[in-house]
Design a protein around this motif. Structure first.
Motif, PDB file in Angstrom:
ATOM      1  N   ARG A  58     -57.105 -87.336  85.977  1.00  0.00           N
ATOM      2  CA  ARG A  58     -57.375 -85.871  85.845  1.00  0.00           C
ATOM      3  C   ARG A  58     -56.298 -85.431  86.827  1.00  0.00           C
ATOM      4  NH1 ARG A  58     -61.794 -82.747  84.453  1.00  0.00           N
ATOM      5  NH2 ARG A  58     -63.581 -83.972  83.673  1.00  0.00           N
ATOM      6  N   GLU A  59     -55.695 -86.147  87.876  1.00  0.00           N
ATOM      7  CA  GLU A  59     -54.478 -85.796  88.706  1.00  0.00           C
ATOM      8  C   GLU A  59     -53.399 -86.226  88.207  1.00  0.00           C
ATOM      9  OE1 GLU A  59     -54.937 -83.857  91.810  1.00  0.00           O
ATOM     10  OE2 GLU A  59     -56.271 -83.190  90.378  1.00  0.00           O
ATOM     11  N   SER A  60     -53.304 -86.884  86.893  1.00  0.00           N
ATOM     12  CA  SER A  60     -52.129 -87.487  86.358  1.00  0.00           C
ATOM     13  C   SER A  60     -51.142 -88.486  87.486  1.00  0.00           C
ATOM     14  CB  SER A  60     -51.102 -86.464  85.854  1.00  0.00           C
ATOM     15  OG  SER A  60     -51.784 -85.822  84.798  1.00  0.00           O
ATOM     16  N   ILE A  61     -51.975 -89.251  88.196  1.00  0.00           N
ATOM     17  CA  ILE A  61     -51.388 -90.277  89.022  1.00  0.00           C
ATOM     18  C   ILE A  61     -51.695 -91.632  88.903  1.00  0.00           C
ATOM     19  CG2 ILE A  61     -51.037 -88.679  90.919  1.00  0.00           C
ATOM     20  CD1 ILE A  61     -53.945 -89.318  92.295  1.00  0.00           C
ATOM     21  N   ARG A  62     -51.148 -92.484  89.255  1.00  0.00           N
ATOM     22  CA  ARG A  62     -51.644 -94.032  89.064  1.00  0.00           C
ATOM     23  C   ARG A  62     -52.604 -94.395  89.797  1.00  0.00           C
ATOM     24  NH1 ARG A  62     -47.166 -97.711  89.355  1.00  0.00           N
ATOM     25  NH2 ARG A  62     -47.236 -97.092  91.522  1.00  0.00           N
ATOM     26  N   MET A  63     -53.290 -95.275  89.546  1.00  0.00           N
ATOM     27  CA  MET A  63     -54.385 -95.728  90.675  1.00  0.00           C
ATOM     28  C   MET A  63     -54.057 -96.230  91.890  1.00  0.00           C
ATOM     29  SD  MET A  63     -57.539 -95.735  89.560  1.00  0.00           S
ATOM     30  CE  MET A  63     -58.546 -96.899  90.587  1.00  0.00           C
ATOM     31  N   PRO A  64     -53.121 -96.831  92.281  1.00  0.00           N
ATOM     32  CA  PRO A  64     -52.551 -96.825  93.779  1.00  0.00           C
ATOM     33  C   PRO A  64     -52.456 -95.726  94.489  1.00  0.00           C
ATOM     34  CG  PRO A  64     -51.379 -98.475  92.414  1.00  0.00           C
ATOM     35  CD  PRO A  64     -51.955 -97.582  91.301  1.00  0.00           C
ATOM     36  N   THR A  65     -51.794 -94.748  93.789  1.00  0.00           N
ATOM     37  CA  THR A  65     -51.450 -93.595  94.270  1.00  0.00           C
ATOM     38  C   THR A  65     -52.993 -92.803  94.550  1.00  0.00           C
ATOM     39  OG1 THR A  65     -49.554 -93.367  93.388  1.00  0.00           O
ATOM     40  CG2 THR A  65     -50.711 -91.288  94.343  1.00  0.00           C
ATOM     41  N   GLU A 138     -58.645 -70.437  77.616  1.00  0.00           N
ATOM     42  CA  GLU A 138     -58.743 -71.392  76.377  1.00  0.00           C
ATOM     43  C   GLU A 138     -57.587 -71.940  76.469  1.00  0.00           C
ATOM     44  OE1 GLU A 138     -59.918 -73.416  73.120  1.00  0.00           O
ATOM     45  OE2 GLU A 138     -61.054 -72.113  74.578  1.00  0.00           O
ATOM     46  N   LEU A 139     -56.374 -71.532  76.785  1.00  0.00           N
ATOM     47  CA  LEU A 139     -55.008 -72.457  76.665  1.00  0.00           C
ATOM     48  C   LEU A 139     -55.190 -73.373  77.794  1.00  0.00           C
ATOM     49  CD1 LEU A 139     -52.075 -72.903  75.945  1.00  0.00           C
ATOM     50  CD2 LEU A 139     -51.570 -70.938  77.872  1.00  0.00           C
ATOM     51  N   GLN A 140     -55.975 -73.201  78.993  1.00  0.00           N
ATOM     52  CA  GLN A 140     -55.960 -74.235  79.865  1.00  0.00           C
ATOM     53  C   GLN A 140     -56.852 -75.414  79.482  1.00  0.00           C
ATOM     54  OE1 GLN A 140     -58.210 -72.979  83.417  1.00  0.00           O
ATOM     55  NE2 GLN A 140     -58.285 -74.954  84.348  1.00  0.00           N
ATOM     56  N   THR A 141     -57.848 -75.061  78.643  1.00  0.00           N
ATOM     57  CA  THR A 141     -58.759 -75.944  78.328  1.00  0.00           C
ATOM     58  C   THR A 141     -58.119 -76.867  77.302  1.00  0.00           C
ATOM     59  OG1 THR A 141     -60.846 -74.740  78.745  1.00  0.00           O
ATOM     60  CG2 THR A 141     -60.899 -76.435  77.018  1.00  0.00           C
ATOM     61  N   ARG A 142     -57.292 -76.273  76.483  1.00  0.00           N
ATOM     62  CA  ARG A 142     -56.650 -77.170  75.210  1.00  0.00           C
ATOM     63  C   ARG A 142     -55.575 -78.093  76.021  1.00  0.00           C
ATOM     64  NH1 ARG A 142     -57.259 -74.888  69.559  1.00  0.00           N
ATOM     65  NH2 ARG A 142     -59.215 -73.387  69.906  1.00  0.00           N
ATOM     66  N   MET A 143     -54.861 -77.688  77.101  1.00  0.00           N
ATOM     67  CA  MET A 143     -53.878 -78.217  77.622  1.00  0.00           C
ATOM     68  C   MET A 143     -54.510 -79.571  78.374  1.00  0.00           C
ATOM     69  SD  MET A 143     -51.171 -75.416  79.082  1.00  0.00           S
ATOM     70  CE  MET A 143     -50.213 -76.483  79.983  1.00  0.00           C
ATOM     71  N   GLU A 144     -55.900 -79.308  78.881  1.00  0.00           N
ATOM     72  CA  GLU A 144     -56.510 -80.472  79.780  1.00  0.00           C
ATOM     73  C   GLU A 144     -56.748 -81.330  78.792  1.00  0.00           C
ATOM     74  OE1 GLU A 144     -59.764 -78.460  82.012  1.00  0.00           O
ATOM     75  OE2 GLU A 144     -58.079 -78.136  83.431  1.00  0.00           O
ATOM     76  N   LEU A 145     -57.289 -81.142  77.676  1.00  0.00           N
ATOM     77  CA  LEU A 145     -57.757 -81.960  76.423  1.00  0.00           C
ATOM     78  C   LEU A 145     -56.613 -82.731  75.991  1.00  0.00           C
ATOM     79  CD1 LEU A 145     -60.320 -79.834  74.846  1.00  0.00           C
ATOM     80  CD2 LEU A 145     -60.916 -81.756  76.549  1.00  0.00           C
ATOM     81  N   SER A 146     -55.531 -82.371  76.071  1.00  0.00           N
ATOM     82  CA  SER A 146     -54.138 -83.025  75.333  1.00  0.00           C
ATOM     83  C   SER A 146     -53.788 -84.153  76.164  1.00  0.00           C
ATOM     84  CB  SER A 146     -53.138 -82.075  74.916  1.00  0.00           C
ATOM     85  OG  SER A 146     -52.669 -81.371  76.104  1.00  0.00           O
TER      86      SER A 146
END
Length: 146
Positions: A58-65, A138-146
Motif C-alpha cells: 500500500r505504501e509502495s515500499i519494499r519489505m525491508p523499508t 473515484e479517480l483515487q479509487t481507480r488509481m489505488e486499484l491499478s
C-alpha cells in the motif's frame, strides 16, 4: 491519451493535486513524524490492522523499508506487531490509540488550513469543488486499484 484536451486535463490535474498536497503539508506540518511514518499510520488507521507485506504494498515500499518503518513506529508506541493468527510466520501491524490521536490531530490541523483557504473562495468555486469531489474520489479509487 492522445487527445490534447485530455492530456491538458491530466497534466493540469496531476500538477494541481501535487502542488495542493505540498502546500497543505507546508501550511500544516507534522513535526512529530516523518512523511513516511505519517502515511503508514494513516493507512493503518483507515484500513485497520494488516500484514507487513500489505502495508509495504500500500505504501509502495519494499519489505525491508516497511520493517524499518514499523520498527520506528513500534519504538514510539504508535503500533503493535503481533503474529498473524492465520499464519504464524507473518506479522500483523496495528495502530495504537496514541497513533489514532496523532493522526486525528494532523487531519484536524489540515482541515483547519483548508477551511480557512476555502472561506476566501467564491461560492461558485466552493460549489465547483463540492461537485468535483465524487469524481476525485473515484479517480483515487481507480488509481489505488491499478
Amino acid at each position: 491519451m492522445t487527445d490534447d484536451l485530455n492530456a491538458d486535463l491530466v497534466s493540469g490535474l496531476r500538477h494541481t493535486v501535487t502542488r495542493l498536497y505540498l502546500t497543505l503539508r507546508r501550511n500544516a506540518p507534522v513535526n512529530t513524524l516523518s512523511a513516511a511514518q505519517s502515511s503508514a499510520l494513516a493507512v493503518l488507521i483507515d484500513h485497520g490492522p494488516m500484514r507487513m507485506g500489505e502495508l509495504a504494498e500500500r505504501e509502495s515500499i519494499r519489505m525491508p523499508t516497511a520493517t524499518a518503518l514499523v520498527d520506528g513506529l513500534l519504538r514510539e508506541g504508535l503500533v503493535s506487531r503481533e503474529p498473524d493468527p492465520a499464519d504464524r510466520r507473518a506479522v500483523v501491524v496495528s495502530p495504537s490509540a496514541k497513533a489514532a490521536r496523532i493522526v486525528d490531530e494532523i487531519r484536524t490541523s489540515r482541515d483547519d488550513v483548508v477551511t480557512q483557504a476555502m472561506a476566501s473562495l467564491s461560492p461558485d468555486h466552493r460549489a465547483a469543488l463540492a461537485a468535483a469531489l465524487p469524481a476525485l474520489r473515484e479517480l483515487q479509487t481507480r488509481m489505488e486499484l491499478s
